[in-house]
Design a protein around this motif. Structure first.
Motif, short mmCIF file in Angstrom:
data_model
loop_
_atom_site.label_atom_id
_atom_site.label_comp_id
_atom_site.label_asym_id
_atom_site.label_seq_id
_atom_site.Cartn_x
_atom_site.Cartn_y
_atom_site.Cartn_z
N TYR A 28 0.82 -1.21 0.00
CA TYR A 28 0.00 0.00 0.00
C TYR A 28 0.86 1.27 0.00
O TYR A 28 1.93 1.29 0.58
N PHE A 29 0.36 2.30 -0.66
CA PHE A 29 0.98 3.62 -0.61
C PHE A 29 -0.08 4.63 -0.18
O PHE A 29 -1.28 4.41 -0.38
N TYR A 30 0.39 5.73 0.43
CA TYR A 30 -0.54 6.70 1.02
C TYR A 30 -0.28 8.14 0.64
O TYR A 30 -1.13 8.99 0.87
N THR A 31 0.86 8.44 0.06
CA THR A 31 1.20 9.84 -0.26
C THR A 31 1.80 9.97 -1.65
O THR A 31 2.77 10.70 -1.86
N ALA A 78 -3.71 7.62 -2.52
CA ALA A 78 -3.44 6.36 -1.83
C ALA A 78 -3.95 5.22 -2.72
O ALA A 78 -4.80 5.42 -3.57
N GLY A 79 -3.39 4.06 -2.49
CA GLY A 79 -3.77 2.90 -3.26
C GLY A 79 -2.81 1.77 -2.98
O GLY A 79 -2.26 1.67 -1.88
N TYR A 80 -2.57 0.95 -4.00
CA TYR A 80 -1.68 -0.19 -3.80
C TYR A 80 -1.04 -0.64 -5.11
O TYR A 80 -1.55 -0.37 -6.19
N ALA A 81 0.09 -1.31 -4.93
CA ALA A 81 0.79 -1.94 -6.05
C ALA A 81 0.70 -3.45 -5.83
O ALA A 81 0.83 -3.93 -4.69
#
Length: 132
Positions: A28-31, A78-81
């Motif tokens: 997950y990423f947020y920024t 935000a999202g995800y890889a």
């Protein structure tokens, strides 16, 4: 583009160790910044037409954030890889947010953009919309 090391470096600042088993195949990423998302699209790591369920498309997220950036508001995502070993390898964006003072025009524009969000948080110094 399956060059996950470059993709991960754009998103996280370094490649992810997908073999360690701790990620469950998703990180997950947020920024994520406007510039990072633009780079992911330009290098074909993110499909601008992809969307997380009923969220706006990645292109829509980017266009909204670019328009707001030109007004001095730097939204992040935000999202995800997804792991390169998975069949559904991709980058997904499922949220957008702003931290800082905002005025009514930006709040109104944000409410319109995020009207179908599953979670919507609007404060005078924080805007966030998330789609499941």
């Amino acid at each position: 583009n399956r060059d996950y090391r470059t993709r991960d470096t754009i998103i996280f600042g370094q490649p992810i160790d997908w073999q360690n088993g701790r990620t469950g195949g998703i990180s997950y990423f947020y920024t994520l910044t406007v510039e990072q998302l633009q780079s992911l699209i330009e290098q074909r790591f993110a499909d601008p037409e992809d969307r997380q369920n009923s969220s706006p498309t990645i292109a829509d997220f980017l266009a909204f954030a670019q328009a707001q950036k030109s007004r001095g508001f730097d939204f992040t995502f935000a999202g995800y890889a997804v792991s390169p070993s998975r069949e559904d390898y991709r980058v997904s964006v499922d949220a957008i947010e702003w931290r800082g003072d905002v005025g009514h025009p930006v709040i109104s524009t944000f409410e319109t953009f995020a009207e179908d969000a599953d979670e919507l948080e609007i404060k005078s110094n924080f805007l966030r919309a998330w789609w499941d």
